[in-house]
Design a protein around this motif. Structure first.
Motif, mmCIF file in Angstrom:
data_model
loop_
_atom_site.group_PDB
_atom_site.id
_atom_site.type_symbol
_atom_site.label_atom_id
_atom_site.label_comp_id
_atom_site.label_asym_id
_atom_site.label_seq_id
_atom_site.Cartn_x
_atom_site.Cartn_y
_atom_site.Cartn_z
ATOM 1 N N VAL A 89 2.609 4.726 15.804
ATOM 2 C CA VAL A 89 3.122 5.389 14.602
ATOM 3 C C VAL A 89 2.533 4.738 13.353
ATOM 4 O O VAL A 89 2.052 5.422 12.444
ATOM 5 C CB VAL A 89 4.669 5.355 14.561
ATOM 6 N N ALA A 90 2.550 3.409 13.297
ATOM 7 C CA ALA A 90 2.029 2.688 12.126
ATOM 8 C C ALA A 90 0.541 2.965 11.929
ATOM 9 O O ALA A 90 0.094 3.233 10.810
ATOM 10 C CB ALA A 90 2.296 1.196 12.270
ATOM 11 N N ALA A 91 -0.233 2.932 13.003
ATOM 12 C CA ALA A 91 -1.671 3.189 12.904
ATOM 13 C C ALA A 91 -1.935 4.622 12.450
ATOM 14 O O ALA A 91 -2.835 4.874 11.633
ATOM 15 C CB ALA A 91 -2.348 2.921 14.245
ATOM 16 N N PHE A 92 -1.165 5.572 12.944
ATOM 17 C CA PHE A 92 -1.340 6.965 12.554
ATOM 18 C C PHE A 92 -1.138 7.126 11.048
ATOM 19 O O PHE A 92 -1.940 7.767 10.359
ATOM 20 C CB PHE A 92 -0.357 7.871 13.312
ATOM 21 N N MET A 93 -0.077 6.546 10.517
ATOM 22 C CA MET A 93 0.226 6.679 9.090
ATOM 23 C C MET A 93 -0.872 6.059 8.222
ATOM 24 O O MET A 93 -1.286 6.648 7.226
ATOM 25 C CB MET A 93 1.576 6.036 8.752
#
Length: 152
Positions: A89-93
């Motif tokens: 999730v963090a990498a996607f954002m």
């Protein structure tokens, strides 16, 4: 006249409830139950605090829907492990939004125990076990974020 500066900031969405059930071909099922918090930060957000310019703000409903989308579309092995899911999730954002330089994702998990019948684990029946929780946190930061001039 005194001026104010923003030293640091983060904003986001908290208590995004995610439940993912993985159904295997043999009838065996697994369950993950998460409460997700996603916080975004970056130098480009200063104008939303100092000038009321919210054009770069990623809406909290968009953050929530992104968490839901990733929980549904990522392979099960990336969702069922909370540490991996938080990192995804963090990498996607950070990768999706050029002006987001850091994303911090915290996941609180709620354990479910598999029910037993006649001393055998049932393939798809669970019960919520006690009040124990487990949490993990992932922080992804861009190494060289683009400047405002580079983004234009």
């Amino acid at each position: 006249m005194e001026t104010s500066i923003v030293k640091s900031q983060a904003y986001g969405k908290d208590r995004v409830r995610v439940v993912r059930v993985v159904r295997h071909a043999d009838g065996w099922q697994e369950i993950a139950d998460y409460s997700v918090r996603c916080l975004l930060s970056g130098d480009q957000f200063e104008s939303s605090y100092t000038k009321g310019d919210n054009k770069l703000v990623v809406a909290t409903d968009s953050q929530k829907n992104t968490v839901f989308y990733l929980a549904k579309t990522l392979p099960a092995e990336k969702v069922m492990v909370p540490e991996v899911f938080a990192s995804e999730v963090a990498a996607f954002m950070v990768n999706k939004y050029a002006h987001v330089t850091t994303c911090q994702v915290k996941i609180i998990t709620k354990p479910w125990e598999r029910m037993k019948f006649n001393d055998k684990n049932h393939p798809h029946s669970f019960y919520r076990e006690g009040k124990e929780t487990r949490w993990t946190e992932a922080v992804i930061t861009k190494v060289n974020p683009p400047s405002a001039e580079q983004r234009k």
